[in-house]
Write an enzyme that holds these catalytic residues in place. Structure first.
Site, PDB file in Angstrom:
ATOM      1  CE  LYS A 190      29.451  75.573  28.553  1.00  0.00           C
ATOM      2  NZ  LYS A 190      29.998  75.302  29.895  1.00  0.00           N
ATOM      3  CE1 TYR A 237      34.387  80.800  33.057  1.00  0.00           C
ATOM      4  CE2 TYR A 237      36.059  81.398  31.548  1.00  0.00           C
ATOM      5  CZ  TYR A 237      35.133  80.377  32.188  1.00  0.00           C
ATOM      6  OH  TYR A 237      35.391  79.298  31.948  1.00  0.00           O
ATOM      7  NE  ARG A 268      35.733  69.947  33.688  1.00  0.00           N
ATOM      8  CZ  ARG A 268      36.341  71.426  33.437  1.00  0.00           C
ATOM      9  NH1 ARG A 268      37.315  71.214  33.833  1.00  0.00           N
ATOM     10  NH2 ARG A 268      35.710  72.172  32.595  1.00  0.00           N
ATOM     11  NE  ARG A 271      37.026  72.643  37.565  1.00  0.00           N
ATOM     12  CZ  ARG A 271      37.205  73.344  36.723  1.00  0.00           C
ATOM     13  NH1 ARG A 271      38.138  73.631  35.922  1.00  0.00           N
ATOM     14  NH2 ARG A 271      36.163  73.999  36.513  1.00  0.00           N
ATOM     15  CG  HIS A 323      31.962  74.304  34.157  1.00  0.00           C
ATOM     16  ND1 HIS A 323      31.711  75.466  34.076  1.00  0.00           N
ATOM     17  CD2 HIS A 323      33.241  74.199  34.066  1.00  0.00           C
ATOM     18  CE1 HIS A 323      32.752  76.087  33.544  1.00  0.00           C
ATOM     19  NE2 HIS A 323      33.913  75.267  33.419  1.00  0.00           N
TER      20      HIS A 323
END
Length: 328
Positions: free
Chosen positions: A195, A74, A222, A109, A219
């Site tokens: 990605k 990341y 989520r 989440r 992802h």
């Protein structure tokens, strides 16, 4: 028998068009889970991708794995730390770097918020009772080389931030843009994969920036509630890229037939996350090996039953729409 399921994925030989996706906290699913996953993938001849948010570190997994693996990164607010992670991946001989673009901020989440997910887990009466009821899992985690984020040693846990969501909010950079991709491309000499692409225009831009592959992904569903399923966007992305880079896919591949459909829609290969974690949690390394073999056998059978012999020569001719009409 007689069907070719071997291929290459992001320039790497693969015994089948499948790779294990980067999954965070894998070492809490089963002690040393990242190492076990890398070993199973190496034995099966498919790529394994290690996540930045892994429990075992890059160095621990490399020491425990017979083959080099992919590494997923990341972009952090601290660019120096991001550079350090990339350099560590290079030192570990990782052939492929995967940049995740769809988690600049974490989605809501609700289960994680409700449960106060933290790493290592906070010890409460409820947690202690839960752990006591799972002695095999607890023993595997206690024996593992790491129980916190191995790649982030010294950078998490030393302040008042207690939950994973809070730490991500403080560290992941929401200003990620195409200049960051160019910065990473200049730093990284190996294969580069982007990605988290769903939009065809983003796919065109990514291809023009010299990435070797993109992963069509939401992802795991989520991040953004209401985002389209990856499989619905796959053919549009394939068309937009026009062969300038490979297109990989993730999002619900749990069988050989779902893999076959993604390949028929233009994917070079697919990444599996949930199936990997289920196999790992159930049986450790043997469970991951069993998962790979189940998908491999079903892919082989599905090729035979659709009159195909080569995973590299599939097209939409084997697909029908919901109303029974040909896909084309």
């Amino acid at each position: 028998p007689g069907h070719r399921v071997s291929t290459t994925v992001a320039g790497q030989a693969a015994s089948m068009p499948l790779a294990i996706a980067p999954t965070g906290l894998t070492g809490l699913q089963h002690g040393a889970g990242e190492i076990l996953g890398a070993r199973a993938a190496a034995a099966a001849g498919i790529p394994f991708c290690l996540c930045t948010m892994s429990i075992c570190s890059i160095e621990q997994v490399r020491a425990g794995s017979p083959d080099p693996f992919w590494f997923q990164v990341y972009v952090m607010r601290d660019r120096g730390f991001a550079r350090e992670l990339i350099q560590r991946a290079g030192a570990a001989q990782c052939p492929v770097l995967v940049l995740t673009a769809d988690l600049t901020v974490q989605g809501q989440r609700h289960r994680e918020i409700k449960n106060g997910l933290s790493v290592p887990p906070r010890l409460t009466l409820h947690n202690l009772l839960d752990i006591a009821s799972k002695p095999r899992w607890a023993w595997s985690v206690l024996r593992a080389p790491s129980r916190s984020f191995g790649n982030l040693h010294g950078r998490i846990g030393g302040d008042s931030l207690t939950t994973l969501a809070q730490w991500i909010a403080s560290q992941f950079d929401p200003t990620l843009d195409w200049n960051d991709l160019e910065w990473i491309r200049a730093l990284w000499p190996g294969k580069l994969v982007l990605k988290g692409i769903l939009d065809p225009e983003d796919a065109r831009i990514a291809a023009s920036h010299g990435v070797d592959a993109i992963v069509v992904s939401n992802h795991g569903g989520r991040q953004l509630d209401g985002a389209p399923a990856s499989i619905h966007m796959l053919p549009r992305v394939v068309e937009a890229v026009g062969g300038r880079c490979e297109v990989l896919f993730d999002g619900g591949v749990t069988s050989g037939q779902s893999l076959l459909k993604a390949l028929a829609l233009g994917a070079r290969g697919a990444l599996v996350g949930k199936a990997f974690l289920y196999g790992l949690g159930a049986m450790g390394q043997d469970g991951v090996s069993r998962m790979i073999e189940i998908i491999r056998r079903e892919l082989d059978v599905s090729l035979a039953l659709t009159g195909q012999t080569d995973v590299q020569k599939l097209d939409t001719g084997i697909l029908l729409r919901e109303d029974g009409s040909p896909w084309r």
